[in-house]
Design an enzyme around this catalytic site. Sequence first.
Site, PDB file in Angstrom:
ATOM      1  N   TYR A 125     -19.564   6.581  -6.723  1.00  8.58           N
ATOM      2  CA  TYR A 125     -19.435   8.183  -7.325  1.00  8.58           C
ATOM      3  C   TYR A 125     -20.107   7.950  -9.089  1.00  8.58           C
ATOM      4  O   TYR A 125     -19.673   7.172  -9.300  1.00  8.58           O
ATOM      5  CB  TYR A 125     -17.859   7.577  -6.844  1.00  8.58           C
ATOM      6  CG  TYR A 125     -17.035   8.692  -6.231  1.00  8.58           C
ATOM      7  CD1 TYR A 125     -17.334   8.278  -4.484  1.00  8.58           C
ATOM      8  CD2 TYR A 125     -15.796   9.206  -6.622  1.00  8.58           C
ATOM      9  CE1 TYR A 125     -16.642   9.934  -4.098  1.00  8.58           C
ATOM     10  CE2 TYR A 125     -14.933   9.912  -5.886  1.00  8.58           C
ATOM     11  CZ  TYR A 125     -15.442   9.858  -4.247  1.00  8.58           C
ATOM     12  OH  TYR A 125     -14.572  10.603  -3.649  1.00  8.58           O
ATOM     13  N   THR A 164       4.656   3.960   3.283  1.00  8.45           N
ATOM     14  CA  THR A 164       5.131   2.918   2.090  1.00  8.45           C
ATOM     15  C   THR A 164       4.487   1.746   3.226  1.00  8.45           C
ATOM     16  O   THR A 164       5.450   1.406   3.501  1.00  8.45           O
ATOM     17  CB  THR A 164       5.420   2.631   0.928  1.00  8.45           C
ATOM     18  OG1 THR A 164       5.041   3.283   0.096  1.00  8.45           O
ATOM     19  CG2 THR A 164       5.104   0.767   0.406  1.00  8.45           C
ATOM     20  N   ASP A 178      -6.800   3.340  -1.501  1.00  5.09           N
ATOM     21  CA  ASP A 178      -6.880   2.989  -0.750  1.00  5.09           C
ATOM     22  C   ASP A 178      -7.906   3.063  -0.375  1.00  5.09           C
ATOM     23  O   ASP A 178      -7.843   1.929   1.083  1.00  5.09           O
ATOM     24  CB  ASP A 178      -5.761   3.829   0.733  1.00  5.09           C
ATOM     25  CG  ASP A 178      -5.724   5.381  -0.772  1.00  5.09           C
ATOM     26  OD1 ASP A 178      -6.523   5.374  -1.176  1.00  5.09           O
ATOM     27  OD2 ASP A 178      -5.212   6.184   0.436  1.00  5.09           O
ATOM     28  N   ARG A 179      -9.319   4.038  -1.052  1.00  7.08           N
ATOM     29  CA  ARG A 179     -10.031   4.419  -0.020  1.00  7.08           C
ATOM     30  C   ARG A 179     -10.808   3.095  -0.313  1.00  7.08           C
ATOM     31  O   ARG A 179     -11.642   2.468   0.454  1.00  7.08           O
ATOM     32  CB  ARG A 179     -10.452   5.233   0.262  1.00  7.08           C
ATOM     33  CG  ARG A 179      -9.743   6.510   0.029  1.00  7.08           C
ATOM     34  CD  ARG A 179     -10.238   7.342  -0.410  1.00  7.08           C
ATOM     35  NE  ARG A 179     -12.254   8.392   0.275  1.00  7.08           N
ATOM     36  CZ  ARG A 179     -12.864   8.500  -0.705  1.00  7.08           C
ATOM     37  NH1 ARG A 179     -12.549  10.180  -1.530  1.00  7.08           N
ATOM     38  NH2 ARG A 179     -14.011   9.408  -0.217  1.00  7.08           N
ATOM     39  N   GLY A 229       1.364   5.337   0.006  1.00 12.15           N
ATOM     40  CA  GLY A 229       1.002   6.344   0.308  1.00 12.15           C
ATOM     41  C   GLY A 229       1.683   7.569   0.158  1.00 12.15           C
ATOM     42  O   GLY A 229       2.840   7.318  -0.250  1.00 12.15           O
ATOM     43  N   THR A 248       2.148  28.106  26.129  1.00 15.44           N
ATOM     44  CA  THR A 248       1.965  27.586  24.692  1.00 15.44           C
ATOM     45  C   THR A 248       2.135  26.525  24.096  1.00 15.44           C
ATOM     46  O   THR A 248       0.991  26.001  23.003  1.00 15.44           O
ATOM     47  CB  THR A 248       2.755  28.558  24.033  1.00 15.44           C
ATOM     48  OG1 THR A 248       2.734  30.137  24.753  1.00 15.44           O
ATOM     49  CG2 THR A 248       2.395  28.281  22.614  1.00 15.44           C
ATOM     50  N   ASP A 254       0.983  -1.048   0.214  1.00 13.56           N
ATOM     51  CA  ASP A 254      -0.494   0.098  -0.269  1.00 13.56           C
ATOM     52  C   ASP A 254       1.564   1.565  -0.281  1.00 13.56           C
ATOM     53  O   ASP A 254       1.313   1.071   1.096  1.00 13.56           O
ATOM     54  CB  ASP A 254      -0.652   0.219   1.329  1.00 13.56           C
ATOM     55  CG  ASP A 254      -2.195   1.051   1.230  1.00 13.56           C
ATOM     56  OD1 ASP A 254      -2.425   1.717  -0.051  1.00 13.56           O
ATOM     57  OD2 ASP A 254      -1.682   1.831   2.823  1.00 13.56           O
TER      58      ASP A 254
END
Length: 257
Positions: free
Chosen positions: A100, A12, A109-110, A8, A185, A6
């Site tokens: 879609y 990976t 990936d989705r 990305g 902060t 996979d």
Amino acid sequence: MLLVIDVGNTNTVMGVFDDQRVVCDWRIRTERETTEDEFFVLASQLFAGKDIKPEIITATIVSCVVPPMRKILHAFCKKYLGHEPIWVSAEMDMGMPILYDNPAEVGADRIVNAVAAYERYHDALIVIDFGTATTFDCISKDGEYLGGAISPGVGIASEALFARASKLPRVEIFNPPAQAIGKDTAKSMQSGIILGYAGLVDGLVRRIVKEMENKPRVIATGGLAPLMANVAETIEEVESGLTLEGLRIIFDRVSNS
């Protein structure tokens, strides 16, 4: 054995399956400027660490959202593994209708996450993947991919803040603050980044739920999923190995079709 990859934008993830059992997996940085030979050197070192010989890998399936990596991985598989990889795309028959407007636009990936999640739960789902981008993918009770939402990832959002606000320090984002009201902060930034992002997740999930026909189960995956599950109210489950399992499932379906 089956090699699943996979790719990305940032990392990976690779895994090796023996039938339905994952033998080992690794997470490496996605290097767009590498060559197939350099990738083989790295892969060989990873394989050797687990006593896996490249010649026992008989097939490879890849989901990739980084176009330059396609040529590199295709050459790696042909040259060193002796076969061409299977590339995940919306055009494949994976047993999940893609509702879609243009299915080709859906990231590989989705799709992989959606297939794996529905195979596991067989129910209406929202799958949240915390990666470079954070994706929200919706699956109907009947196993249809409905669409979803994409937002900047936690890392992108925090890096933008660090880069653009010169007086603000770089802070640790992997430890959630104890309270929303920061007393310095750094803690104020942690609250805004981590708890603020949890608010994004919860708000978007609640909007999505109203649009779905059946009440969905909400699951999370990706590197920051455990962190976000601790601060977001709507996440019900964390599934860390979802993407690799999805690649294995898709390979089995494509091979048997």
